[in-house]
Design a protein around this motif. Structure first.
Motif, PDB file in Angstrom:
ATOM      1  N   ALA A 236       0.853  -1.185   0.000  1.00  0.00           N
ATOM      2  CA  ALA A 236       0.000   0.000   0.000  1.00  0.00           C
ATOM      3  C   ALA A 236       0.884   1.228   0.000  1.00  0.00           C
ATOM      4  CB  ALA A 236      -0.900  -0.007   1.230  1.00  0.00           C
ATOM      5  N   PHE A 237       0.255   2.368  -0.287  1.00  0.00           N
ATOM      6  CA  PHE A 237       0.980   3.631  -0.194  1.00  0.00           C
ATOM      7  C   PHE A 237       1.000   4.093   1.258  1.00  0.00           C
ATOM      8  CE2 PHE A 237       2.165   4.832  -4.377  1.00  0.00           C
ATOM      9  CZ  PHE A 237       1.233   4.280  -5.234  1.00  0.00           C
ATOM     10  N   HIS A 238       2.166   4.524   1.710  1.00  0.00           N
ATOM     11  CA  HIS A 238       2.301   5.093   3.047  1.00  0.00           C
ATOM     12  C   HIS A 238       2.627   6.575   2.909  1.00  0.00           C
ATOM     13  CE1 HIS A 238       2.891   1.231   5.572  1.00  0.00           C
ATOM     14  NE2 HIS A 238       2.394   0.900   4.414  1.00  0.00           N
ATOM     15  N   ASP A 239       2.139   7.372   3.865  1.00  0.00           N
ATOM     16  CA  ASP A 239       2.344   8.820   3.785  1.00  0.00           C
ATOM     17  C   ASP A 239       3.489   9.278   4.668  1.00  0.00           C
ATOM     18  OD1 ASP A 239      -1.083   8.713   3.583  1.00  0.00           O
ATOM     19  OD2 ASP A 239       0.137   9.633   2.016  1.00  0.00           O
ATOM     20  N   TYR A 240       4.275  10.182   4.146  1.00  0.00           N
ATOM     21  CA  TYR A 240       5.384  10.760   4.913  1.00  0.00           C
ATOM     22  C   TYR A 240       5.415  12.250   4.662  1.00  0.00           C
ATOM     23  CZ  TYR A 240       6.836   5.893   4.874  1.00  0.00           C
ATOM     24  OH  TYR A 240       6.855   4.535   4.995  1.00  0.00           O
ATOM     25  N   GLU A 241       6.099  12.967   5.555  1.00  0.00           N
ATOM     26  CA  GLU A 241       6.339  14.389   5.318  1.00  0.00           C
ATOM     27  C   GLU A 241       7.833  14.606   5.302  1.00  0.00           C
ATOM     28  OE1 GLU A 241       2.343  16.684   6.807  1.00  0.00           O
ATOM     29  OE2 GLU A 241       4.149  16.808   8.040  1.00  0.00           O
ATOM     30  N   VAL A 242       8.283  15.348   4.306  1.00  0.00           N
ATOM     31  CA  VAL A 242       9.721  15.578   4.146  1.00  0.00           C
ATOM     32  C   VAL A 242       9.951  17.087   4.054  1.00  0.00           C
ATOM     33  CG1 VAL A 242      11.669  15.257   2.557  1.00  0.00           C
ATOM     34  CG2 VAL A 242      10.078  13.371   2.993  1.00  0.00           C
ATOM     35  N   PRO A 243      10.889  17.629   4.818  1.00  0.00           N
ATOM     36  CA  PRO A 243      11.150  19.069   4.714  1.00  0.00           C
ATOM     37  C   PRO A 243      11.706  19.440   3.348  1.00  0.00           C
ATOM     38  CG  PRO A 243      12.732  18.010   6.199  1.00  0.00           C
ATOM     39  CD  PRO A 243      11.739  16.970   5.814  1.00  0.00           C
ATOM     40  N   ARG A 244      11.211  20.571   2.792  1.00  0.00           N
ATOM     41  CA  ARG A 244      11.702  21.016   1.509  1.00  0.00           C
ATOM     42  C   ARG A 244      13.136  21.497   1.653  1.00  0.00           C
ATOM     43  NH1 ARG A 244       8.846  22.936  -2.593  1.00  0.00           N
ATOM     44  NH2 ARG A 244      10.804  22.189  -3.438  1.00  0.00           N
ATOM     45  N   ALA A 245      13.871  21.370   0.571  1.00  0.00           N
ATOM     46  CA  ALA A 245      15.255  21.878   0.580  1.00  0.00           C
ATOM     47  C   ALA A 245      15.561  22.443  -0.797  1.00  0.00           C
ATOM     48  CB  ALA A 245      16.211  20.741   0.930  1.00  0.00           C
ATOM     49  N   GLN A 246      16.610  23.236  -0.866  1.00  0.00           N
ATOM     50  CA  GLN A 246      17.052  23.786  -2.145  1.00  0.00           C
ATOM     51  C   GLN A 246      17.490  22.672  -3.073  1.00  0.00           C
ATOM     52  OE1 GLN A 246      16.479  26.684  -3.433  1.00  0.00           O
ATOM     53  NE2 GLN A 246      18.428  27.774  -3.412  1.00  0.00           N
ATOM     54  N   SER A 247      17.145  22.777  -4.371  1.00  0.00           N
ATOM     55  CA  SER A 247      17.635  21.829  -5.380  1.00  0.00           C
ATOM     56  C   SER A 247      17.447  20.380  -4.968  1.00  0.00           C
ATOM     57  CB  SER A 247      19.132  22.058  -5.641  1.00  0.00           C
ATOM     58  OG  SER A 247      19.322  23.320  -6.202  1.00  0.00           O
ATOM     59  N   GLN A 248      16.305  20.114  -4.380  1.00  0.00           N
ATOM     60  CA  GLN A 248      16.034  18.760  -3.872  1.00  0.00           C
ATOM     61  C   GLN A 248      15.588  17.864  -5.014  1.00  0.00           C
ATOM     62  OE1 GLN A 248      12.624  18.792  -1.332  1.00  0.00           O
ATOM     63  NE2 GLN A 248      13.637  17.568   0.232  1.00  0.00           N
ATOM     64  N   THR A 249      16.138  16.655  -5.072  1.00  0.00           N
ATOM     65  CA  THR A 249      15.663  15.703  -6.069  1.00  0.00           C
ATOM     66  C   THR A 249      14.761  14.681  -5.383  1.00  0.00           C
ATOM     67  OG1 THR A 249      17.483  14.157  -5.752  1.00  0.00           O
ATOM     68  CG2 THR A 249      17.812  15.900  -7.393  1.00  0.00           C
ATOM     69  N   VAL A 250      14.043  13.926  -6.199  1.00  0.00           N
ATOM     70  CA  VAL A 250      13.167  12.895  -5.645  1.00  0.00           C
ATOM     71  C   VAL A 250      14.011  11.849  -4.915  1.00  0.00           C
ATOM     72  CG1 VAL A 250      11.469  11.110  -6.208  1.00  0.00           C
ATOM     73  CG2 VAL A 250      11.412  13.295  -7.405  1.00  0.00           C
ATOM     74  N   LEU A 251      15.218  11.590  -5.424  1.00  0.00           N
ATOM     75  CA  LEU A 251      16.095  10.641  -4.738  1.00  0.00           C
ATOM     76  C   LEU A 251      16.472  11.158  -3.354  1.00  0.00           C
ATOM     77  CD1 LEU A 251      17.643   7.978  -4.829  1.00  0.00           C
ATOM     78  CD2 LEU A 251      19.556   9.195  -5.877  1.00  0.00           C
ATOM     79  N   ASP A 252      16.695  12.468  -3.250  1.00  0.00           N
ATOM     80  CA  ASP A 252      16.965  13.074  -1.937  1.00  0.00           C
ATOM     81  C   ASP A 252      15.796  12.815  -0.992  1.00  0.00           C
ATOM     82  OD1 ASP A 252      18.434  16.060  -3.427  1.00  0.00           O
ATOM     83  OD2 ASP A 252      19.377  14.175  -2.781  1.00  0.00           O
ATOM     84  N   VAL A 253      14.586  12.941  -1.542  1.00  0.00           N
ATOM     85  CA  VAL A 253      13.378  12.741  -0.725  1.00  0.00           C
ATOM     86  C   VAL A 253      13.305  11.301  -0.227  1.00  0.00           C
ATOM     87  CG1 VAL A 253      10.858  12.640  -0.856  1.00  0.00           C
ATOM     88  CG2 VAL A 253      12.080  14.593  -1.839  1.00  0.00           C
ATOM     89  N   VAL A 254      13.517  10.340  -1.139  1.00  0.00           N
ATOM     90  CA  VAL A 254      13.461   8.920  -0.753  1.00  0.00           C
ATOM     91  C   VAL A 254      14.538   8.623   0.290  1.00  0.00           C
ATOM     92  CG1 VAL A 254      13.736   6.552  -1.596  1.00  0.00           C
ATOM     93  CG2 VAL A 254      12.472   8.209  -2.955  1.00  0.00           C
TER      94      VAL A 254
END
Lengths: 109, 246, 115
Positions: free
Chosen positions: B25-43
């Motif tokens: 299933a999909f799980h929800d998370y919150e990630v702080p925004r950052a400059q020049s953030q990539t999706v890999l950074d988020v994961v």
């Protein structure tokens, strides 16, 4: 699921039908002027070897083309298993050929 | 067509697929925004701060290896080259494993079938000379080599495979990457396996199944065009068929 | 696998859908068409009775739609043959749009001259 033979049959039947379809649409525009009656159609087609050949070839080409097309849809969208595809294709091709040639006979005989 | 990310939002809402095999299933998370953030950074952030058991792949993180490919808001992308501000929709991301491949765990897919199809398509070089033979002179501008060079940069990331709807609906279809590689080899002057390869790519799962949706071309990060390569294979197949070689 | 499919807003994907659905619709129409023509087997009477339906505006609209479907399938098919038989040409979306436009033109021609 579609190999080179089916691919060629579908493309070749399409190319055969290209002029036949254009002719058919033109004919329909002409025939529909002033209303469409059976007598009008039959007076043009009955006893005509030309129309028999034209539509006879058309029927066979469309039977080949449509059966292969429906085969692809049956497998890709309806999930019909590989092993039933041959029979399905043949059934559609034969069905359309018989119904179609019967219709051709009905208007040229 | 993604909307530009709302610059003032400080937190990214991220849904990540978690599970083993086909269950999950999909799980929800919150990630702080950052400059020049990539999706890999988020994961990576999620794995390091919220979910230590999250499974995902990456290697070079600079857009050269293709290991980090995942579905981002429904589109297959290299996550290391997807900037959040370009791909987030209304401050949200949905991250899932690549489509059309079995899932091992979370965001990691089993790529065996992708490579098996590569082999089935004979996407490998068959030598025609030995070390004692002179080197073949292949001019880079020769028309045949141009065809090879415009398709050769595939790094097997499987994004085209994930994007292809024919792959989704037809499990014997070899797929855009395998066929694209087969095309480069069919045009390689040094390769000796062309006849066998032509048979391999013109059978049941071969090039004739391609419907030219061109999703492969649309989403390839290396800007390759497997549809064009497959069209070339179709022409070669038809020519061989007419010459009764197939 | 309950994963979101790649979003489908791409023109070339729509062209594929149009080609496939028009083909299916035509394939489903054919047996009906052959059946109606086959009514002539018993003489013009049965066929005439069926042909009276063609005076209805709904049927005339259906005929125009059929010609449109035929045109979309035919020109879409020509687009595919061009991709497969001719050297690659980059403006693919343009050809897809052109095929659709040609089909609409033919259908309009039919609508204007045959209704």
């Amino acid at each position: 699921m579609v190999d080179i033979r089916l691919y060629m049959a579908q493309r070749i039947s399409a190319l055969i039908m290209l002029p036949l379809i254009i002719g058919h649409i033109v004919m329909m525009i002409v025939a529909v002027q002033g209303g469409l009656t059976a007598g009008e159609i039959l007076s043009r087609t009955q006893g005509s070897v030309g129309w028999a050949l034209y539509y006879g070839i058309f029927v066979i080409a469309v039977a080949v083309h449509a059966s292969i097309g429906v085969r692809t849809i049956a497998h890709e969208w309806a999930g019909v298993p590989q092993r039933w595809l041959g029979a399905l294709t043949m059934a559609i091709a034969v069905g359309l050929t018989l119904l179609g040639l019967r219709a051709v006979y009905a208007v040229v005989a | 067509m993604e909307q530009k990310e709302n610059q003032t939002a400080q937190v990214l809402k991220v849904r990540v697929w978690r599970g083993k095999g086909s269950a999950g299933a999909f799980h929800d998370y919150e990630v702080p925004r950052a400059q020049s953030q990539t999706v890999l950074d988020v994961v990576t952030h999620i794995q390091q701060h919220s979910e230590p058991t999250l499974a995902y792949r990456f290697a070079c993180r600079v857009g050269m290896c293709g290991s980090c490919a995942m579905m981002v808001n429904g589109i297959p992308r290299w996550t290391c080259r997807s900037h959040v501000k370009n791909v987030a929709v209304e401050g949200a991301l949905e991250i899932a494993p690549l489509r059309n491949l079995p899932v091992i765990k979370d965001l990691a897919t089993d790529m065996s079938v992708f490579f098996e199809k590569w082999t089935q398509a004979k996407g490998y070089f068959e030598p025609s000379a030995s070390r004692t033979d002179a080197l073949p002179a292949i001019a880079p501008e020769s028309p045949q080599r141009v065809k090879v060079d415009e398709a050769i940069e595939c790094i097997n990331c499987a994004i085209c495979y994930a994007a292809c709807d024919t792959v989704s609906h037809n499990d014997t279809y070899l797929g855009p990457a395998a066929l694209n590689r087969a095309w480069t080899l069919q045009n390689d002057a040094r390769d000796a396996g062309k006849t066998a390869r032509l048979h391999a790519i013109s059978g049941e799962g071969g090039c004739t199944n391609c419907h030219a949706h061109q999703s492969c071309m649309t989403y390839c990060p290396n800007e390759l065009n497997p549809t064009r390569s497959i069209a070339g294979l179709k022409r070669a197949t038809v020519a061989a068929f007419i010459r009764r070689e197939l | 696998m309950p994963l979101k499919a790649t979003p489908r807003r791409d023109g070339l994907y729509i062209a594929y859908l149009v080609h496939r659905i028009s083909g299916l619709a035509l394939a489903l129409f054919l047996p009906a068409h052959f059946y109606v023509l086959g009514l002539a087997l018993g003489g013009p009477g049965d066929l005439d009775a069926m042909l009276r339906w063609t005076d209805l505006p709904l049927v005339k609209t259906a005929e125009i739609v059929l010609v449109l479907l035929l045109g979309l399938h035919l020109f879409g098919g020509l687009r595919l043959l061009a991709i497969e038989a001719l050297p690659w040409s980059p403006p693919q979306k343009l050809y897809a749009a052109g095929a659709a436009a040609a089909a609409f033109v033919v259908s309009l021609g039919f609508a204007l001259s045959a209704v």
